[in-house]
Design a protein around this motif. Sequence first.
Motif, PDB file in Angstrom:
ATOM      1  N   LEU A   1       0.837  -1.192   0.000  1.00  0.00           N
ATOM      2  CA  LEU A   1       0.000   0.000   0.000  1.00  0.00           C
ATOM      3  C   LEU A   1       0.872   1.241   0.000  1.00  0.00           C
ATOM      4  N   TRP A   2       0.471   2.251  -0.812  1.00  0.00           N
ATOM      5  CA  TRP A   2       1.075   3.579  -0.750  1.00  0.00           C
ATOM      6  C   TRP A   2      -0.040   4.592  -0.481  1.00  0.00           C
ATOM      7  N   VAL A   3       0.150   5.436   0.538  1.00  0.00           N
ATOM      8  CA  VAL A   3      -0.794   6.490   0.889  1.00  0.00           C
ATOM      9  C   VAL A   3      -0.100   7.833   0.673  1.00  0.00           C
ATOM     10  N   ASP A   4      -0.730   8.722  -0.102  1.00  0.00           N
ATOM     11  CA  ASP A   4      -0.107   9.984  -0.496  1.00  0.00           C
ATOM     12  C   ASP A   4      -1.054  11.155  -0.224  1.00  0.00           C
ATOM     13  N   ASP A   5      -0.476  12.355  -0.130  1.00  0.00           N
ATOM     14  CA  ASP A   5      -1.211  13.621  -0.146  1.00  0.00           C
ATOM     15  C   ASP A   5      -2.148  13.775   1.050  1.00  0.00           C
ATOM     16  N   PHE A   6      -1.565  13.778   2.232  1.00  0.00           N
ATOM     17  CA  PHE A   6      -2.304  14.202   3.423  1.00  0.00           C
ATOM     18  C   PHE A   6      -1.321  14.981   4.282  1.00  0.00           C
ATOM     19  N   TRP A   7      -1.833  16.026   4.935  1.00  0.00           N
ATOM     20  CA  TRP A   7      -0.964  17.055   5.488  1.00  0.00           C
ATOM     21  C   TRP A   7      -1.366  17.408   6.913  1.00  0.00           C
ATOM     22  N   GLY A   8      -0.383  17.704   7.743  1.00  0.00           N
ATOM     23  CA  GLY A   8      -0.623  18.249   9.059  1.00  0.00           C
ATOM     24  C   GLY A   8      -0.971  17.211  10.113  1.00  0.00           C
ATOM     25  N   GLN A   9      -1.116  17.699  11.329  1.00  0.00           N
ATOM     26  CA  GLN A   9      -1.289  16.817  12.480  1.00  0.00           C
ATOM     27  C   GLN A   9      -2.632  16.090  12.474  1.00  0.00           C
ATOM     28  N   ALA A  10      -3.717  16.808  12.196  1.00  0.00           N
ATOM     29  CA  ALA A  10      -5.038  16.184  12.286  1.00  0.00           C
ATOM     30  C   ALA A  10      -5.219  15.109  11.223  1.00  0.00           C
ATOM     31  N   GLU A  11      -4.693  15.341  10.031  1.00  0.00           N
ATOM     32  CA  GLU A  11      -4.852  14.344   8.968  1.00  0.00           C
ATOM     33  C   GLU A  11      -4.007  13.107   9.254  1.00  0.00           C
ATOM     34  N   TRP A  12      -2.811  13.295   9.862  1.00  0.00           N
ATOM     35  CA  TRP A  12      -2.042  12.126  10.264  1.00  0.00           C
ATOM     36  C   TRP A  12      -2.780  11.351  11.360  1.00  0.00           C
ATOM     37  N   SER A  13      -3.362  12.056  12.314  1.00  0.00           N
ATOM     38  CA  SER A  13      -4.093  11.389  13.394  1.00  0.00           C
ATOM     39  C   SER A  13      -5.268  10.582  12.849  1.00  0.00           C
ATOM     40  N   ASN A  14      -5.960  11.138  11.865  1.00  0.00           N
ATOM     41  CA  ASN A  14      -7.075  10.410  11.265  1.00  0.00           C
ATOM     42  C   ASN A  14      -6.583   9.176  10.528  1.00  0.00           C
ATOM     43  N   PHE A  15      -5.488   9.327   9.789  1.00  0.00           N
ATOM     44  CA  PHE A  15      -4.877   8.187   9.104  1.00  0.00           C
ATOM     45  C   PHE A  15      -4.497   7.100  10.114  1.00  0.00           C
ATOM     46  N   ALA A  16      -3.899   7.508  11.229  1.00  0.00           N
ATOM     47  CA  ALA A  16      -3.477   6.531  12.234  1.00  0.00           C
ATOM     48  C   ALA A  16      -4.667   5.782  12.830  1.00  0.00           C
ATOM     49  N   ARG A  17      -5.796   6.455  12.973  1.00  0.00           N
ATOM     50  CA  ARG A  17      -6.991   5.781  13.492  1.00  0.00           C
ATOM     51  C   ARG A  17      -7.473   4.700  12.524  1.00  0.00           C
ATOM     52  N   ASN A  18      -7.298   4.942  11.237  1.00  0.00           N
ATOM     53  CA  ASN A  18      -7.802   4.004  10.231  1.00  0.00           C
ATOM     54  C   ASN A  18      -6.824   2.891   9.906  1.00  0.00           C
ATOM     55  N   VAL A  19      -5.552   3.223   9.792  1.00  0.00           N
ATOM     56  CA  VAL A  19      -4.568   2.275   9.278  1.00  0.00           C
ATOM     57  C   VAL A  19      -3.433   2.020  10.266  1.00  0.00           C
ATOM     58  N   GLY A  20      -3.402   2.758  11.365  1.00  0.00           N
ATOM     59  CA  GLY A  20      -2.244   2.686  12.243  1.00  0.00           C
ATOM     60  C   GLY A  20      -2.194   1.493  13.164  1.00  0.00           C
ATOM     61  N   THR A  21      -3.290   0.788  13.367  1.00  0.00           N
ATOM     62  CA  THR A  21      -3.323  -0.312  14.339  1.00  0.00           C
ATOM     63  C   THR A  21      -3.941  -1.559  13.717  1.00  0.00           C
ATOM     64  N   LEU A  22      -3.484  -1.931  12.541  1.00  0.00           N
ATOM     65  CA  LEU A  22      -4.077  -3.077  11.861  1.00  0.00           C
ATOM     66  C   LEU A  22      -3.788  -4.384  12.591  1.00  0.00           C
ATOM     67  N   ARG A  23      -2.584  -4.506  13.148  1.00  0.00           N
ATOM     68  CA  ARG A  23      -2.216  -5.762  13.793  1.00  0.00           C
ATOM     69  C   ARG A  23      -1.120  -5.489  14.817  1.00  0.00           C
ATOM     70  N   PRO A  24      -1.180  -6.144  15.986  1.00  0.00           N
ATOM     71  CA  PRO A  24      -0.079  -6.003  16.942  1.00  0.00           C
ATOM     72  C   PRO A  24       1.241  -6.441  16.301  1.00  0.00           C
ATOM     73  N   GLY A  25       2.273  -5.679  16.528  1.00  0.00           N
ATOM     74  CA  GLY A  25       3.568  -5.988  15.938  1.00  0.00           C
ATOM     75  C   GLY A  25       3.824  -5.284  14.624  1.00  0.00           C
ATOM     76  N   TRP A  26       2.775  -4.699  14.026  1.00  0.00           N
ATOM     77  CA  TRP A  26       2.952  -3.872  12.829  1.00  0.00           C
ATOM     78  C   TRP A  26       3.008  -2.413  13.284  1.00  0.00           C
ATOM     79  N   THR A  27       4.061  -1.722  12.957  1.00  0.00           N
ATOM     80  CA  THR A  27       4.246  -0.357  13.446  1.00  0.00           C
ATOM     81  C   THR A  27       4.637   0.585  12.316  1.00  0.00           C
ATOM     82  N   TRP A  28       4.096   1.803  12.384  1.00  0.00           N
ATOM     83  CA  TRP A  28       4.499   2.877  11.485  1.00  0.00           C
ATOM     84  C   TRP A  28       5.686   3.604  12.105  1.00  0.00           C
ATOM     85  N   ARG A  29       6.718   3.777  11.309  1.00  0.00           N
ATOM     86  CA  ARG A  29       7.869   4.560  11.757  1.00  0.00           C
ATOM     87  C   ARG A  29       8.560   5.177  10.543  1.00  0.00           C
TER      88      ARG A  29
END
Length: 281
Positions: A143-171
Motif C-alpha cells: 500500500l502507498w498512501v499519499d497527499d495528506f498534510w498536518g497533524q489532524a490528517e495524520w491522526s485520522n490516518f493513524a486511526r484508520n490504518v495505524g493499528t491493523l495488527r499487533p507488531g505492525w508499526t508505522w515509523r
Amino acid sequence: MFPASFIRSLAAASLLILGCLCLRHLPADSNMPASETPADADAFTFVRIKYDSTGGFGESWYRYEGRDWERWETDYPRAEQNLIIRLTELTSMRVNPEPIVLRLTDKELLDHPFIFMSDVGWQRLSADERSALERYLESGGFLWVDDFWGQAEWSNFARNVGTLRPGWTWRAIPDDHPILTIVYPLKACPQVPARIFYAQSGLSWDPPQVHRYPSGGDVGVRTVHFMGLFDANDNLLAVATHNTDIADGWEREGESEEFFDRFSIKSYAVTINILFYALTH
C-alpha cells in the motif's frame, strides 16, 4: 497470490534515463489512454482505492475545476494516466493502459500486488475494510498512501490504518533504506505541493489552512514524513508520504515548465523507486 510471470518480468525490467523526461510535457487535461495496448493479466495495473470520508463540503468532498470531487479521487484519473505514460517511457515494465478503482473489500483486490490511496485526511474505514486491508498486506500486497498534510490528517490516518495488527508499526523510513535508491539515488522523499498553491505562494508546502484543523500551522506541514509500516520481521508493508503530494507531480506536469522541472521529475523518481521496491520485495 500474484502471477510469478509478472514478478519475473518486473525484476528483469531495465530503466532508461530519467532525464529524458525533459523531452516533452504531457497535456495535463488530456483524457487519452496511456497506450492502445489491451489489458494484460500479467502486466502491472495501477489500482486506486475508493473509500468513504466523514463530514460535508470541504471535508469529505470539495469543488474544483467546475466539478465536485470526493477525497478518494483527488488527482484521478489524470495523475495515473500521466504516470502510466511515463512508466512505459522510462521502464520496460508491462503496464496496462488504464488505471482501475477498487474498494478494499472487492475480491479482485488480491489479484493486484500494489494499491494507492490519496487525500485520506477525512477517511473512514469500516471494520470490514480494515480486515480486508490487513489480509491484503499479510498476503504480500503493498500500500502507498499519499497527499495528506498536518497533524489532524495524520491522526485520522493513524486511526484508520495505524493499528491493523499487533507488531505492525508505522515509523520513519531511514535515509539509507534501499527504497530510496533501488532505481534512482534519492537522499530523501521530495516535497511536492499542489500546483495551484505553489503558483500562489512559491512555497513547496501546502498552506495549512486548506487542510484539516488542527494542522499545526506551517510547522505542521512544511516537513515531509516518509513513513513505513513494518511487520515484526522488519518487512516493509506500506509507505505513507505525509506532507507532500507526489501525485500532483504526475497530474500537473504539463501545466508549468517550472513546476515540471522543480517537482515532477523528482515525483517520478520516487514513484518508480517505490513501485520497483514494492513489486520486487
